[in-house]
Scaffold this motif. Sequence first.
Motif, mmCIF file in Angstrom:
data_model
loop_
_atom_site.group_PDB
_atom_site.id
_atom_site.type_symbol
_atom_site.label_atom_id
_atom_site.label_comp_id
_atom_site.label_asym_id
_atom_site.label_seq_id
_atom_site.Cartn_x
_atom_site.Cartn_y
_atom_site.Cartn_z
ATOM 1 N N GLU A 136 6.654 -1.274 -3.838
ATOM 2 C CA GLU A 136 5.551 -2.092 -4.353
ATOM 3 C C GLU A 136 4.577 -2.456 -3.232
ATOM 4 O O GLU A 136 3.354 -2.464 -3.432
ATOM 5 N N LEU B 137 12.752 -0.868 -4.060
ATOM 6 C CA LEU B 137 11.596 -1.070 -4.934
ATOM 7 C C LEU B 137 10.601 -2.076 -4.382
ATOM 8 O O LEU B 137 9.392 -1.924 -4.565
ATOM 9 N N SER C 203 4.603 1.837 -9.114
ATOM 10 C CA SER C 203 5.762 1.646 -8.245
ATOM 11 C C SER C 203 6.981 2.381 -8.782
ATOM 12 O O SER C 203 7.754 2.965 -8.019
ATOM 13 N N VAL C 204 7.153 2.361 -10.087
ATOM 14 C CA VAL C 204 8.276 3.080 -10.693
ATOM 15 C C VAL C 204 8.108 4.586 -10.484
ATOM 16 O O VAL C 204 9.058 5.299 -10.154
ATOM 17 N N TYR D 32 8.872 5.324 -6.827
ATOM 18 C CA TYR D 32 10.318 5.175 -6.600
ATOM 19 C C TYR D 32 11.074 6.409 -7.109
ATOM 20 O O TYR D 32 11.915 6.990 -6.409
#
Length: 415
Positions: free
Chosen positions: A240, A236, A320-321, A324
């Motif tokens: 980012e 993660l 970012s989530v 991911y």
Amino acid sequence: MATVENKKHVSEKSKQQIADQGKVRAVAEAMVHLPAEVDPPILGSRTRIWKQDPSVTGLNLPRDVYIHGQVNEGPSDSQIVIRGLSPVTPDLNRDFLIDPASDEKAFDAVHTYTIVRQVLTMYQRVLDRKLQWRWNSSTNQEPISVHPQAGRTPNAFYSREEKVLKFFFFKPDSLPAGSPDVYTCRSLDVVAHETGHAILDALKPNWISSSAPAQTGGLHESFGDITSIFTILSQLDLVEYIIAETKADLHGRNILAVLAEQFGLAFGMPNGLRNADNDLKLSEVSNEVHDISQVFTGAIYDILADIFTANRNSRVRDDSVTLYETGQYMAGLVIRAIEKAPDNNAIYADVGKAMLALVKADGHPEYATFIEKHFTLREVLGSQAFAGHPDLSHLGIHPNRRGCCGTMQHPEYQT
């Protein structure tokens, strides 16, 4: 003033508390006297690795990562063992936090082990099962041996016969005298790529032979490259970084698309050995396996970018989530499609069609549009599928592996 009934209630409550405390004490005493044969709990370990190739400005500092599971001296575990260097002993917290400036060899051992473990764990998670190396069986659970400093040559390779991953070091002719050596084991991309070869060999052992069609070899080389991409996206903090670096546009220059920066730079290639963000079609590449691999890699990268863009809604959800989760899904999608592809002489269309079936079964029919679009543009699927590629393996002429990594050029796969 408390009534008799209230006093009775308080008394009963106190008795219960005393009884509960007694139970807790009994459990604690029993734990102190556990028999010696009971296994200790799996604690996990922190390790320290390069964020990317040491040459990548802004990421050329070590970072700490966490490995869930038992990591032993070496480092090693039940599936991976470091060889050729003095074993690294964990500290009292079972961590391997080595400073590369104080002990380069120990750091290389820990870094290389960690990347191999991250790749293996990533694919085991998306498949929800333990993966076996090609030589493993019900009676043979021998781990893969990983050699971070196997010798001096600009190379790295996986060998099924030796049951190893070997990473070498070299001094580029392009660098001035006195320049430090380049260590392939210090590149996240190179280590992930070669580990990808080992995992794919376990799943599809006939794909690695030089007698297979060029596209089959291309799938092997491409799987190594996209394994690096998926490994980066499984972390993660690096996700980012990519979001900040590209402003959420994956077609901007970024560490995700540019592969093996330091290795490429050593040979005068400022954009790395390969770039996943390409527009190559089958009609534009040669029969050389490394060359043709870029067509499949580029399609996968574009599909990933489109799925991310389609799911992105930064007003309500962290980019970012989203990236991911897209990376996790794509890693699972590709490896599941590969499992469904033929065991012999697979071509890109086989994997592409399996991906189409899987996204529909997963409840994501909208992803099929992206898959069809990019594999069609690259002449893999559809009415414009390129049939004239000079794949001469059916005439007994082996595909060209001149530009491939050490694995695909290894003598044991030349059949």
